[in-house]
Design an enzyme around this catalytic site. Structure first.
Site, PDB file in Angstrom:
ATOM      1  N   LYS A 172      -7.620  14.185   4.653  1.00 14.53           N
ATOM      2  CA  LYS A 172      -6.706  12.775   4.865  1.00 14.53           C
ATOM      3  C   LYS A 172      -5.914  13.060   5.802  1.00 14.53           C
ATOM      4  O   LYS A 172      -5.265  13.904   6.044  1.00 14.53           O
ATOM      5  CB  LYS A 172      -6.266  12.925   3.484  1.00 14.53           C
ATOM      6  N   ARG A 173      -5.057  12.103   5.770  1.00 11.62           N
ATOM      7  CA  ARG A 173      -4.155  12.277   6.768  1.00 11.62           C
ATOM      8  C   ARG A 173      -2.909  13.651   6.924  1.00 11.62           C
ATOM      9  O   ARG A 173      -2.986  13.715   6.100  1.00 11.62           O
ATOM     10  CB  ARG A 173      -3.574  10.719   6.487  1.00 11.62           C
ATOM     11  N   LYS A 202     -14.610   8.444  -2.782  1.00 10.69           N
ATOM     12  CA  LYS A 202     -15.950   8.622  -2.259  1.00 10.69           C
ATOM     13  C   LYS A 202     -16.055   9.478  -2.960  1.00 10.69           C
ATOM     14  O   LYS A 202     -17.527   9.971  -3.026  1.00 10.69           O
ATOM     15  CB  LYS A 202     -15.480   8.481  -0.962  1.00 10.69           C
ATOM     16  N   HIS A 257       0.657  -1.415  -0.419  1.00  7.00           N
ATOM     17  CA  HIS A 257       0.248  -0.296   0.205  1.00  7.00           C
ATOM     18  C   HIS A 257       1.022   0.977   0.052  1.00  7.00           C
ATOM     19  O   HIS A 257       0.768   1.903   0.430  1.00  7.00           O
ATOM     20  CB  HIS A 257      -0.534   0.133   0.819  1.00  7.00           C
ATOM     21  N   THR A 290      -8.345   7.017  -1.800  1.00 12.42           N
ATOM     22  CA  THR A 290      -9.885   6.449  -1.767  1.00 12.42           C
ATOM     23  C   THR A 290     -10.740   7.537  -1.628  1.00 12.42           C
ATOM     24  O   THR A 290     -11.905   7.505  -2.031  1.00 12.42           O
ATOM     25  CB  THR A 290      -9.587   4.845  -0.262  1.00 12.42           C
ATOM     26  N   LYS A 338       1.126  14.738   0.875  1.00 11.93           N
ATOM     27  CA  LYS A 338      -0.473  14.896   0.394  1.00 11.93           C
ATOM     28  C   LYS A 338      -0.835  16.136   0.196  1.00 11.93           C
ATOM     29  O   LYS A 338      -1.552  16.882  -0.559  1.00 11.93           O
ATOM     30  CB  LYS A 338      -0.980  14.677   1.507  1.00 11.93           C
TER      31      LYS A 338
HETATM   32  C1  26W Z   1       0.137   8.917   5.708  1.00 15.75           C
HETATM   33  C2  26W Z   1       1.097   8.090   5.677  1.00 15.75           C
HETATM   34  C3  26W Z   1       0.501   7.041   5.917  1.00 15.75           C
HETATM   35  C4  26W Z   1       1.456   5.948   4.932  1.00 15.75           C
HETATM   36  C5  26W Z   1       1.474   4.847   4.836  1.00 15.75           C
HETATM   37  C6  26W Z   1       0.442   6.839   6.445  1.00 15.75           C
HETATM   38  C7  26W Z   1       0.327   4.780   6.683  1.00 15.75           C
HETATM   39  C8  26W Z   1      -0.003   3.839   5.823  1.00 15.75           C
HETATM   40  C9  26W Z   1       0.361   2.362   5.667  1.00 15.75           C
HETATM   41  C10 26W Z   1       2.256   1.679   5.578  1.00 15.75           C
HETATM   42  C11 26W Z   1      -0.202   2.206   3.766  1.00 15.75           C
HETATM   43  C12 26W Z   1      -1.204   2.828   3.885  1.00 15.75           C
HETATM   44  O1  26W Z   1      -2.662   3.476   4.390  1.00 15.75           O
HETATM   45  N1  26W Z   1      -1.140   3.163   2.589  1.00 15.75           N
HETATM   46  C13 26W Z   1      -2.566   3.522   1.960  1.00 15.75           C
HETATM   47  O2  26W Z   1      -3.432   3.278   1.797  1.00 15.75           O
HETATM   48  C14 26W Z   1      -4.602   3.433   1.406  1.00 15.75           C
HETATM   49  C15 26W Z   1      -5.329   1.828   0.772  1.00 15.75           C
HETATM   50  O3  26W Z   1      -4.778   1.135  -0.792  1.00 15.75           O
HETATM   51  C16 26W Z   1      -4.223   4.140  -0.167  1.00 15.75           C
HETATM   52  O4  26W Z   1      -5.312   4.563  -0.094  1.00 15.75           O
HETATM   53  C17 26W Z   1      -3.236   5.281   0.277  1.00 15.75           C
HETATM   54  O5  26W Z   1      -2.612   5.553  -1.109  1.00 15.75           O
HETATM   55  C18 26W Z   1      -2.059   4.650   0.636  1.00 15.75           C
HETATM   56  O6  26W Z   1      -1.432   5.755   1.334  1.00 15.75           O
END
Ligand code: 26W
Length: 741
Positions: free
Chosen positions: A476-477, A587, A293, A583, A482
């Site tokens: 978003k986070r 939405k 991811h 995602t 981002k």
């Molecule tokens: C916000 C920084 C961040 C990056 C990665 C937080 C958490 C992560 C996780 C290790 C992976 C993750 O959550 N990635 C996200 O996964 C979503 C579902 O597939 C994607 O839509 C996002 O683009 C991706 O960042």
């Protein structure tokens, strides 16, 4: 209890003198008693994820049971508005992206009748509750269990013991029912035992210290071992033959967090069932699949040998043996040394969880086309060279039951009129055509959802927004890639152009930010403060009636539902090549927002499906950035753009104050100086002029309300592809080989 008995039970409930929480529990418990979870005699897929962001399941489950409308009416007759259960806080057992995706997958699998069970950890405290105090994020524990957890059933009798070198813990399963055509379950394990408390206390505890890393490893092994132990025991009790495991089971690893499940599987086969290592590896290769991811290096977990060895010596041994086994395999196919190192399971005294997953998994998938290309070309290029058939793309999706039917019932009703049975066959959304009636009705509905959003923000945060304005949202986070900072700068550029009279006919606009910063992420928290400083200045400027800036506090699934239904413009502006998929973009598209975004993640596929003419694409592409690296100098870029320089200087010229925390100067330095990243590492300044231009073009186009509505309708009509019903159907057919019953 059947539906009528359940509805009569709700009718007979006496609400006098009892709290919202008690009513919530009474209704939920009665609904759960209507359900029974019976496993089927078929091949199962198992989804293992360290996080699930299920949100408030109350409305979703009543809708899935087909009783939401009747319960709403019954409560209304008793003088109770069903929205009062909004105060029941979300079970935020996830931090964003991959955790919410997991919840969408479980919803779609149940709805479409696929046997998919989720396995996770039942954290005592979910993702922290974000409170904005003086413009700064403050974290408070998310004590979600104080509302009770009526939708979960504790299965004490199915508990099992998990062994660490220094102590054992008990894994107690709770089944959260996932209701659809069939009923599946999300099984969350709670750790019991005197030392167990910390294992499931918090989601993603900080892992910057050795203690933190050990705790993370314990969490990951706890989840992996409880899941694998249960799956193997259940298989043996039914088929009494461990080697037929992969005939009836396949396991999807959601990112690298559950990858120790592979080592645990091999450990059990070799040490308990006396299967030879070679056969155990072969069995593992037929049982596991892996989804990547993210390409962010900080998220690709590598664990020191000594940490794993310290608490899980058997796992360390298996991983070493697996490393040697894979190196031998690669020698036999005459891989070069550097290729073997890049694929290595054990390297530089660390175990690479991603490489372990890539070696064993029979399917490795990315989550959007561009992301899958990047992991094939960059992250896993050697593995892709030698095992090309492993690599697949399965573009993400979101459940349209929550993200359209539940959060926008008015739009759903309009779609019923013109898109037939779209609720159960999402591709029928294509029949939502541009017509005078649909334009008129869509505009009315969007206006209504904006008023509802405005009411919600006023009630929740005491901020009044203009529900006639254009609503842009950046939800978003918080993360530098981002680029919330770029949106903040763009707003200032527009605001100053209005102030100086350069921009005269700007259509009133509301910019809504929402998202949490990781508790330890210093710069992201500084960006939150900067946004709130800008909001204060702009919102309190008596001369300004064109722009309002809102930071949505404690953005969670429930808040997301309101903002997504009420927004006109979806800001998806990550640095190209960095957002695996996104995602929220899907939405918002489903609810009729146009995308103002970069060619990144699923934005590319959104624009492909809905048409470039119905969206607003701008900014450097992955190819542009490859050329820019090494030549791009942000400082000289600023010198050539006096207005940008003026805006960026607000970080250090006293326009705003970060109360001496040093955030703003640090952000300014990150843009202009090479510290541990190259200056302006995410090309915020580089893309800023094009971004401002794009926002102004959206603003201009919006004045032609009907033409803008046509863009929205085209986005909705082409959003079916982004339902997780399509995503799950692809996983089921191409990877899991399971049938919907
Ligand atoms: C916000 C920084 C961040 C990056 C990665 C937080 C958490 C992560 C996780 C290790 C992976 C993750 O959550 N990635 C996200 O996964 C979503 C579902 O597939 C994607 O839509 C996002 O683009 C991706 O960042």
């Amino acid at each position: 209890m059947d539906k009528n008995k359940f509805l009569n039970y709700v009718k007979d409930l006496d609400f006098s003198g009892i709290s919202v929480t008690e009513i919530y529990n009474k209704i939920s418990n009665a609904a759960v008693s209507m359900l029974n979870l019976k496993r089927r005699e078929c091949r199962y897929a198992t989804y293992i994820s360290i996080e699930y962001l299920v949100g408030n399941v109350f409305y979703n489950n009543l809708m899935a049971l087909g009783v939401l409308e009747q319960v709403t009416e019954i409560l209304e007759k008793k003088g109770v508005n069903i929205n009062i259960f909004e105060e029941i806080e979300d079970a935020a057992l996830g931090n964003g992206g991959l955790g919410r995706l997991a919840a969408c997958f479980l919803d779609s699998a149940a709805a479409k009748g696929y046997p998919l069970y989720g396995y996770g950890i039942r954290y005592k405290y979910g993702l922290f509750k974000q409170v904005i105090e003086k413009g700064c994020q403050t974290e408070y524990p998310d004590d979600w269990q104080k509302y009770g957890d009526p939708w979960s059933i504790k299965k004490e009798e199915e508990s099992r013991t998990i062994h660490f070198k220094d102590y054992d813990v008990k894994a107690v399963p709770y089944d959260m029912l996932i209701i659809g055509k069939r009923i599946n379950a999300l099984r969350l394990f709670e750790a019991e035992g005197e030392k167990a408390k910390e294992i499931c206390e918090y989601l993603y505890p900080p892992d910057d210290t050795e203690q933190g890393k050990l705790l993370r490893i314990r969490q990951e092994y706890f989840l992996s071992a409880a899941t694998i132990g249960e799956l193997i025991d259940r298989h043996i009790s039914k088929y009494n033959n461990i080697l037929s495991f992969s005939k009836y089971n396949c396991i999807q690893l959601n990112d690298t967090h559950p990858v120790m499940a592979i080592a645990e599987f091999i450990r059990i086969l070799t040490s308990i069932y006396n299967i030879g290592f070679d056969d155990a590896v072969k069995a593992a290769k037929k049982s596991f699949n892996y989804t990547n991811h993210t390409i962010m290096p900080e998220a690709l977990e590598c664990w020191d040998y000594k940490l794993i060895e310290q608490i899980l010596p058997d796992i360390a041994n298996v991983l070493i043996k697996l490393h040697n086994y894979s190196q031998a395999e690669w020698n036999n196919i005459s891989c070069q040394k550097d290729e073997m190192n890049s694929m290595a399971i054990f390297y530089d005294n660390k175990f690479s969880m991603a490489n372990t997953a890539v070696y064993i998994a029979s399917s490795v998938n990315g989550v959007a086309e561009i992301h899958t290309e990047i992991i094939k070309k960059q992250l896993f290029s050697a593995a892709n060279k030698y095992y090309p058939s492993k690599f697949k793309n399965v573009t993400n999706g979101v459940t349209h039951r929550r993200w359209l039917q539940l959060c926008n019932k008015e739009l759903s009703a309009l779609l019923d009129d013109s898109a037939g049975k779209w609720r159960d066959n999402i591709h029928l959304l294509k029949n939502f055509i541009v017509s005078d009636n649909n334009i008129k009705e869509f505009k009315k509905i969007k206006a209504l959802k904006k008023r509802q959003l405005a009411d919600y923000i006023l009630k929740r945060q005491g901020i009044k927004i203009d529900s006639e304005s254009i609503v842009y949202c950046h939800i978003k986070r918080l993360h530098e890639y981002k680029r919330q900072l770029m949106t903040a700068f763009a707003i200032l550029c527009i605001y100053y152009d209005i102030k100086t009279g350069k921009l005269t006919d700007f259509y009133p606009s509301t910019f809504i930010f929402g998202g949490k910063a990781a508790a330890g992420y210093f710069r992201a928290k500084g960006i939150i403060k900067y946004i709130n400083e800008i909001a204060d200045m702009i919102n309190n400027d008596a001369a300004n009636d064109k722009i309002k800036v809102v930071f949505a506090e404690n953005y969670n699934v429930s808040y997301a539902e309101k903002i997504i239904a009420g927004s006109d413009v979806s800001l998806q502006v990550s640095t190209a090549g960095m957002e695996a998929s996104g995602t929220g973009n899907m939405k918002l598209m489903m609810n009729g927002a146009v995308t103002a975004g970069t060619m990144d993640g699923a934005n590319i596929e959104i624009v492909q499906k809905a048409g470039k003419q119905n969206n607003y694409i701008f900014g450097a592409t992955v190819e542009d950035i490859e050329k820019l690296v090494g030549t791009y100098c942000p400082v000289s870029f600023l010198e050539k753009n006096p207005k940008l320089k003026y805006v960026v200087n607000t970080l250090i010229d006293g326009t705003f104050s970060d109360k001496g925390k040093g955030w703003f100067e640090e952000i300014y330095n990150s843009l202009t100086k090479t510290i541990w990243h190259r200056a302006d590492n995410y090309f915020v300044l580089y893309d800023l002029p094009a971004y401002v231009e794009t926002l102004l073009k959206v603003n201009e186009d919006y004045k032609q309300k009907d033409k803008f509505a046509i863009k929205a309708i085209n986005n909705i009509a082409n959003s079916g592809y982004f339902s997780s019903d399509r995503t799950i159907a692809e996983y089921a057919k191409d990877i899991w080989k399971i049938d919907s019953v």
